[in-house]
Enzyme design. Sequence first.
Site, PDB file in Angstrom:
ATOM      1  N   GLY A 124       0.808  -1.215   0.000  1.00 29.89           N
ATOM      2  CA  GLY A 124       0.000   0.000   0.000  1.00 29.89           C
ATOM      3  C   GLY A 124       0.837   1.258   0.000  1.00 29.89           C
ATOM      4  O   GLY A 124       1.155   1.798   1.066  1.00 29.89           O
ATOM      5  N   GLU A 127      -1.694   6.646  -3.156  1.00 33.36           N
ATOM      6  CA  GLU A 127      -2.870   7.237  -2.536  1.00 33.36           C
ATOM      7  C   GLU A 127      -3.582   8.133  -3.543  1.00 33.36           C
ATOM      8  O   GLU A 127      -3.012   8.463  -4.594  1.00 33.36           O
ATOM      9  CB  GLU A 127      -2.473   8.051  -1.303  1.00 33.36           C
ATOM     10  N   PRO A 128      -4.800   8.564  -3.242  1.00 29.99           N
ATOM     11  CA  PRO A 128      -5.500   9.469  -4.157  1.00 29.99           C
ATOM     12  C   PRO A 128      -4.693  10.723  -4.501  1.00 29.99           C
ATOM     13  O   PRO A 128      -4.780  11.228  -5.616  1.00 29.99           O
ATOM     14  CB  PRO A 128      -6.784   9.814  -3.392  1.00 29.99           C
ATOM     15  N   SER A 132       3.139   9.208  -8.091  1.00 31.04           N
ATOM     16  CA  SER A 132       4.576   9.354  -8.337  1.00 31.04           C
ATOM     17  C   SER A 132       5.245  10.122  -7.204  1.00 31.04           C
ATOM     18  O   SER A 132       6.392   9.865  -6.858  1.00 31.04           O
ATOM     19  CB  SER A 132       4.809  10.082  -9.669  1.00 31.04           C
ATOM     20  N   GLU A 369       4.803   0.704 -11.001  1.00 35.53           N
ATOM     21  CA  GLU A 369       6.190   0.639 -10.526  1.00 35.53           C
ATOM     22  C   GLU A 369       7.012   1.846 -10.988  1.00 35.53           C
ATOM     23  O   GLU A 369       8.223   1.775 -11.142  1.00 35.53           O
ATOM     24  CB  GLU A 369       6.881  -0.656 -10.994  1.00 35.53           C
ATOM     25  N   THR A 371       6.112   5.592 -13.394  1.00 34.08           N
ATOM     26  CA  THR A 371       5.739   5.928 -14.763  1.00 34.08           C
ATOM     27  C   THR A 371       6.969   6.087 -15.657  1.00 34.08           C
ATOM     28  O   THR A 371       8.103   6.196 -15.184  1.00 34.08           O
ATOM     29  CB  THR A 371       4.951   7.242 -14.793  1.00 34.08           C
TER      30      THR A 371
END
Length: 388
Positions: A124, A127-128, A132, A369, A371
């Site tokens: 985890g 998040e929103p 990145s 993983e 961009t």
Amino acid sequence: MDFELSREHEDFRRVVRDFAAERIAPHVAQWDREHHFPVDVVRAMGDLGLFGLTAPEEFGGSGADFTSLCLAIEELGRVDQSIGITLEAGVGLGINPIQTFGTPEQKERWLPDLVAGRALAGFGLTEPGAGSDAGATATKAVLDGDSWVVDGAKQFITNSGSEITSLVTVTARTGSRPDGRPEISAIIVPAGTPGFVAEAPYDKLGWHISDTHALSFSGVRVPEDHLLGERGRGYAQFLATLDDGRVAIAALAVGLIEACLEECVRYAGERQTFGGPIGRKQGVAFQIADLKVMADAARALTYQAAAMKDAGITGQRFKQAASVAKLYSSEAAVTATRVATQVFGGYGFMEEYPVARFYRDAKILEIGEGTSEVQRMLIARSLGLPVE
């Protein structure tokens, strides 16, 4: 550096290829249509030893090298990307953090089931408002007596809400540093903990067979000893985890490019137009030749990076190699699926042909993983450029 796959590696590749052909290929189209997560196949992958490839024997693993894991991911991804990412995330993002940073007690508790494929673990980080820019983590964990109380949300988390998910390791703010920067730590949150909710599965463009959820944490209380690694080192731990993951994603992309190449060669030899197979037309044949170049280049970059990992090469050299492999392979895979659907023409737009699924599955490789933009930034920094 020079590298070459051993005979043992190639023998292992054939074992995984046969498994994928027998247990996955006949069902994958239906699973994709139904967005079905095949728990029985995950367990069968565990029985085959795939989740335990890089784990120590004391926890039921085989202690194999990282290259073997990449081979397994490539071969599964050659048949279906969703199954490939289930293994990649299960090992790289589920097992690896605990294996690398966990206490003996944490390893003893969690690893045996994860290594055996009886359970899955999620990672985890995103998040929103923190993708990145993972340092912008807003999820918080407050030490209350002998427990951490976690509040916040995560999104796009693989293997996080299946019926066999046993835990999710999350990054959370656990305080502030003297310079005002957030102190980010990693905390293990077991599935079923009150206040921890895996939201409804995403309706995704691709990867329909993989298990992906948003997560919410409301007053989630876990014991203090669920802190993973050193307090305040969670961000650094996950960055190190992502380096390995980038090479594994590159291997997944190699499998996809190879699948496109194989499908196009077969179709171009069978499809008849103007009195002969379309493969005799340079417009088609040259595109397929380009796929061969992409497959070979992606494979070389990926397995060179894997060999560096196995040789114990760390630091900037490995980070750069991982980013180069991930960037090239993922972007080549997206191009390969575009070429494949073009070679198939109108049939490439139909879901009855696998290239349509390949096309949908490819795009996320340029995002997960790290961009493509992040990879270019990391590569540029490794060259000494002060890029932001």
